[in-house]
Design an enzyme around this catalytic site. Structure first.
Site, mmCIF file in Angstrom:
data_model
loop_
_atom_site.group_PDB
_atom_site.id
_atom_site.type_symbol
_atom_site.label_atom_id
_atom_site.label_comp_id
_atom_site.label_asym_id
_atom_site.label_seq_id
_atom_site.Cartn_x
_atom_site.Cartn_y
_atom_site.Cartn_z
ATOM 1 N N THR A 54 54.877 131.951 61.084
ATOM 2 C CA THR A 54 53.905 132.146 60.891
ATOM 3 C C THR A 54 53.399 133.253 59.592
ATOM 4 O O THR A 54 52.949 132.692 58.609
ATOM 5 C CB THR A 54 53.124 133.039 61.712
ATOM 6 O OG1 THR A 54 53.459 132.387 63.597
ATOM 7 C CG2 THR A 54 52.187 133.572 61.983
ATOM 8 N N VAL A 55 54.584 133.621 58.930
ATOM 9 C CA VAL A 55 55.345 134.781 58.272
ATOM 10 C C VAL A 55 55.278 133.752 57.062
ATOM 11 O O VAL A 55 54.670 134.063 55.963
ATOM 12 C CB VAL A 55 55.787 135.543 58.195
ATOM 13 C CG1 VAL A 55 56.160 136.843 57.033
ATOM 14 C CG2 VAL A 55 55.673 136.615 59.935
ATOM 15 N N GLY B 145 52.485 144.902 60.299
ATOM 16 C CA GLY B 145 52.160 143.814 59.952
ATOM 17 C C GLY B 145 51.876 144.689 58.444
ATOM 18 O O GLY B 145 52.681 144.531 57.575
ATOM 19 N N GLY C 60 49.632 134.153 66.641
ATOM 20 C CA GLY C 60 50.669 134.105 65.715
ATOM 21 C C GLY C 60 51.650 135.253 65.524
ATOM 22 O O GLY C 60 51.636 135.609 64.538
ATOM 23 N N GLU D 198 55.954 137.440 69.369
ATOM 24 C CA GLU D 198 57.443 137.135 68.680
ATOM 25 C C GLU D 198 57.433 135.315 70.075
ATOM 26 O O GLU D 198 56.791 135.162 70.437
ATOM 27 C CB GLU D 198 58.350 138.416 69.258
ATOM 28 C CG GLU D 198 57.846 139.636 68.847
ATOM 29 C CD GLU D 198 58.254 139.396 67.774
ATOM 30 O OE1 GLU D 198 59.664 138.885 66.830
ATOM 31 O OE2 GLU D 198 57.058 139.811 66.761
ATOM 32 N N ASP E 28 59.570 145.195 71.098
ATOM 33 C CA ASP E 28 58.931 145.473 69.052
ATOM 34 C C ASP E 28 58.602 146.874 68.211
ATOM 35 O O ASP E 28 59.332 147.320 67.682
ATOM 36 C CB ASP E 28 57.971 144.413 69.458
ATOM 37 C CG ASP E 28 57.677 144.217 68.061
ATOM 38 O OD1 ASP E 28 58.172 143.791 66.819
ATOM 39 O OD2 ASP E 28 56.805 144.460 67.438
ATOM 40 N N LYS F 78 60.412 149.050 66.028
ATOM 41 C CA LYS F 78 59.526 149.594 64.867
ATOM 42 C C LYS F 78 59.549 151.273 64.428
ATOM 43 O O LYS F 78 59.140 152.043 63.246
ATOM 44 C CB LYS F 78 57.702 149.474 64.875
ATOM 45 C CG LYS F 78 57.862 147.732 64.268
ATOM 46 C CD LYS F 78 56.330 147.058 65.126
ATOM 47 C CE LYS F 78 56.172 145.128 64.755
ATOM 48 N NZ LYS F 78 55.375 144.989 65.841
ATOM 49 N N GLY G 194 50.402 138.497 62.222
ATOM 50 C CA GLY G 194 49.496 137.371 61.592
ATOM 51 C C GLY G 194 49.349 137.030 60.790
ATOM 52 O O GLY G 194 50.459 138.097 60.033
HETATM 53 P P1 NAP Z 1 58.084 132.263 63.582
HETATM 54 O O1 NAP Z 1 56.743 131.377 63.311
HETATM 55 O O2 NAP Z 1 58.957 131.923 64.749
HETATM 56 O O3 NAP Z 1 58.922 131.094 62.437
HETATM 57 C C1 NAP Z 1 60.664 131.438 62.979
HETATM 58 C C2 NAP Z 1 61.186 130.247 61.196
HETATM 59 O O4 NAP Z 1 62.300 130.657 61.011
HETATM 60 C C3 NAP Z 1 60.726 128.768 61.646
HETATM 61 O O5 NAP Z 1 59.557 127.872 60.193
HETATM 62 C C4 NAP Z 1 61.685 128.558 61.572
HETATM 63 O O6 NAP Z 1 62.143 127.106 61.962
HETATM 64 C C5 NAP Z 1 62.535 128.929 61.130
HETATM 65 N N1 NAP Z 1 64.031 128.843 61.452
HETATM 66 C C6 NAP Z 1 64.658 130.286 62.882
HETATM 67 N N2 NAP Z 1 65.810 130.081 62.469
HETATM 68 C C7 NAP Z 1 67.032 129.252 61.148
HETATM 69 C C8 NAP Z 1 67.925 129.126 61.077
HETATM 70 N N3 NAP Z 1 68.586 129.565 61.296
HETATM 71 N N4 NAP Z 1 67.907 128.293 59.630
HETATM 72 C C9 NAP Z 1 66.502 128.205 59.355
HETATM 73 N N5 NAP Z 1 65.690 128.363 59.798
HETATM 74 C C10 NAP Z 1 65.013 129.100 61.188
HETATM 75 O O7 NAP Z 1 58.655 133.009 63.474
HETATM 76 P P2 NAP Z 1 57.441 134.775 62.621
HETATM 77 O O8 NAP Z 1 56.562 134.911 63.419
HETATM 78 O O9 NAP Z 1 56.678 133.708 61.420
HETATM 79 O O10 NAP Z 1 58.195 135.640 62.268
HETATM 80 C C11 NAP Z 1 59.211 135.970 61.755
HETATM 81 C C12 NAP Z 1 60.024 137.332 61.099
HETATM 82 O O11 NAP Z 1 58.418 137.872 60.869
HETATM 83 C C13 NAP Z 1 60.400 138.048 62.302
HETATM 84 O O12 NAP Z 1 61.310 138.710 62.572
HETATM 85 C C14 NAP Z 1 59.040 138.482 63.405
HETATM 86 O O13 NAP Z 1 59.290 139.279 63.883
HETATM 87 C C15 NAP Z 1 58.843 139.328 61.740
HETATM 88 N N6 NAP Z 1 57.452 139.646 61.910
HETATM 89 C C16 NAP Z 1 55.725 138.545 62.723
HETATM 90 C C17 NAP Z 1 55.075 138.975 62.418
HETATM 91 C C18 NAP Z 1 54.008 138.212 63.127
HETATM 92 O O14 NAP Z 1 52.644 138.243 62.990
HETATM 93 N N7 NAP Z 1 54.504 137.135 62.885
HETATM 94 C C19 NAP Z 1 54.665 140.131 61.836
HETATM 95 C C20 NAP Z 1 55.385 141.075 61.584
HETATM 96 C C21 NAP Z 1 56.794 140.489 61.429
HETATM 97 P P3 NAP Z 1 61.410 125.683 62.289
HETATM 98 O O15 NAP Z 1 59.768 125.890 61.680
HETATM 99 O O16 NAP Z 1 62.005 124.617 61.333
HETATM 100 O O17 NAP Z 1 61.514 126.235 63.433
HETATM 101 N N1 HSE Z 2 54.769 140.349 67.400
HETATM 102 C C1 HSE Z 2 54.980 141.804 66.955
HETATM 103 C C2 HSE Z 2 53.137 142.117 66.886
HETATM 104 C C3 HSE Z 2 54.414 140.856 65.322
HETATM 105 O O1 HSE Z 2 52.847 141.230 68.083
HETATM 106 O O2 HSE Z 2 53.292 142.933 66.310
HETATM 107 C C4 HSE Z 2 54.092 142.259 64.772
HETATM 108 O O3 HSE Z 2 55.615 142.653 64.310
#
Ligand code: NAP
Ligand code: HSE
Length: 428
Positions: free
Chosen positions: A19-20, A132, A185, A188, A199, A203, A301
């Protein structure tokens, strides 16, 4: 090409294209002087929703990135502890600046990583990890640097706020709304982290460390999630003039002790946090000389989170040539916080009770609470059902947490009290 303050060509490596990471790549490709040199993913054959993605820069070995001598900035957006911890340690030791959205890693291993970054004269920026798309770390470290902040009241998880907002409106099940939040998206990889409050705890651990200027230990933060909140609790709260929110709190006492915790709260409808709905997050800070300031915006998001990651990349890239890396953004905390145990905190409480429809039952509740030094602020009794039982909802005056716990034990022993359905803290 979009213009930026970046004058020197800067090479970045991105670890994670979920997602990110996808949001970051989509936006960053238009910026002058920023070159995405490599991207690490788990599965290099997976379809990616990015137009004209150069697949030759994909790798399934993230160590290629942290060991690539050409790369200046490593962007870590995979989440979790392993392998993120080893990757960041290697990248820092190799002299690379870090941008991360990984709140869990910062809360659990932040101290060690920040010290290592200081030793290697690089910085770790993490705006996206806290709320975020809301800018909060940079304002605290720069514009608000002249303040002594003593209180943080915040909604720091988009998924749970999205679920609670939908539950308030009724009609959809918890499972359905969680699925929606996952599809959007927000959640977690394992949504237990969201709904059980982990989470938000990660934070607030980092946010409180920065804002209160003391190192807060994640292991000493009291945490409760939203899974015990029922539709009935939401309905009763509304009748009493409140909304239920998952609140992350951090307070500094006059004796310089810290009270840091995450749990659901009944928030008075007039409080600014009560109007924070859906995926929106909010951070309310109180300090001197500024007074009370409120930040609000999308807490999760693809694009809001990418906004914070890109901001951090541009800050570093804009000053990549300077000898001393961004002194204001370094970690300078060397005092460990003295964290107050939840049993010693003072709160008002909402107690939801199912009781037998017997004369004097409300009197018994009042007497039991009185014996534990607790005064009642209001009592609401709802209709009698077929089993001749009644729902009774009590709001107490402020009292010590250990007293409410002993009162609940005594209430549970009373033969006319059939069940304590919930105990939720109430914001004043
Ligand atoms: P996600 O959608 O699950 O994406 C994780 C990505 O990491 C995927 O592309 C995955 O590859 C890759 N990955 C996982 N393990 C790996 C490894 N060992 N080697 C190489 N690539 C690997 O997660 P996300 O939602 O983007 O979140 C990422 C981070 O941002 C987390 O720390 C989360 O807490 C934080 N965050 C997320 C949001 C949100 O809104 N989603 C907001 C703030 C912070 P594949 O694509 O090949 O599976
Ligand atoms: N899973 C987290 C949330 C992503 O819902 O706030 C942003 O850090």
């Amino acid at each position: 090409m979009l213009k930026s303050n970046v004058v020197k060509n800067t090479k970045i490596g991105i670890i994670g294209l979920g997602t990110v990471g996808t949001g970051v790549v989509k936006i960053l490709k238009d910026f002058q002087n920023i070159e995405i040199t490599q991207i690490a993913v788990r599965d290099i054959h997976k379809k990616r929703e990015i137009d004209n993605l150069d697949r030759s820069i994909l790798t399934d070995n993230p160590f290629d990135i942290v060991n690539n001598p050409e790369i200046d900035i490593v962007v870590e957006v995979i989440g979790g502890i392993n392998p993120a911890y080893d990757l960041l340690k290697t990248a820092i030791t190799n002299g690379k600046h870090i941008v991360t959205a990984n709140k869990e890693l910062l809360a659990k291993n932040g101290q060690e990583l920040f010290n290592l970054a200081n030793e290697n004269n690089v910085v770790i920026l993490y705006e996206a990890a806290i709320a975020g798309g809301i800018p909060i770390i940079m304002p605290i470290k720069t514009t608000l640097a002249g303040n002594k902040i003593h209180t943080i009241e915040a909604i720091l998880n988009g998924t749970t706020n999205y679920i609670l907002t939908k539950m308030e409106k009724g009609s959809v099940s918890y499972e359905e709304v969680l699925k929606e939040a996952q599809n959007l998206g927000y959640a977690e990889a394992d949504p237990t982290g969201d709904v059980e409050g982990f989470d938000s705890a990660y934070k607030i651990a980092t946010l409180a460390t920065i804002a209160l200027n003391q190192r807060v230990d994640i292991n000493k933060i009291y945490r409760e999630g939203i899974t015990k909140i029922s539709a009935k609790d939401m309905k009763f709260a509304k009748e009493l003039g409140y909304k239920i929110k998952l609140i992350a709190l951090a307070k500094l006492s006059n004796e310089n002790k810290t009270d840091v915790r995450v749990h659901p709260m009944l928030v008075p409808i007039k409080d600014c946090l009560a109007s924070i709905n859906g995926v929106t997050n909010s951070v309310v800070l109180e300090g001197f000389p500024v007074g009370r300031v409120m930040f609000a915006g999308p807490g999760a998001g693809m694009f809001p989170t990418a906004s914070s990651v890109i901001g951090d990349i541009l800050i570093i890239a804009g000053s990549i040539d300077t000898k001393e890396a961004l002194p204001m953004m370094k970690c300078h905390h060397d005092t460990d916080a003295e964290q107050i145990d939840i049993n010693d905190t003072i709160n008002k409480y909402y107690i939801a009770i199912t009781a037998a429809n017997t004369p004097g039952v409300i009197g018994s509740i009042g007497e039991i609470c009185g014996r534990h030094n607790i005064s009642l602020a209001s009592v609401l009794q709802k209709g009698i059902d077929e089993q001749n039982t009644a729902d009774i909802v009590v709001i107490t005056e402020a009292c010590i947490e250990r007293n409410i716990k002993s009162a609940i034990c005594e209430l549970e022993q009373n033969s006319n009290i059939l069940k304590i359905n919930n105990l939720i803290r109430v914001m004043e």
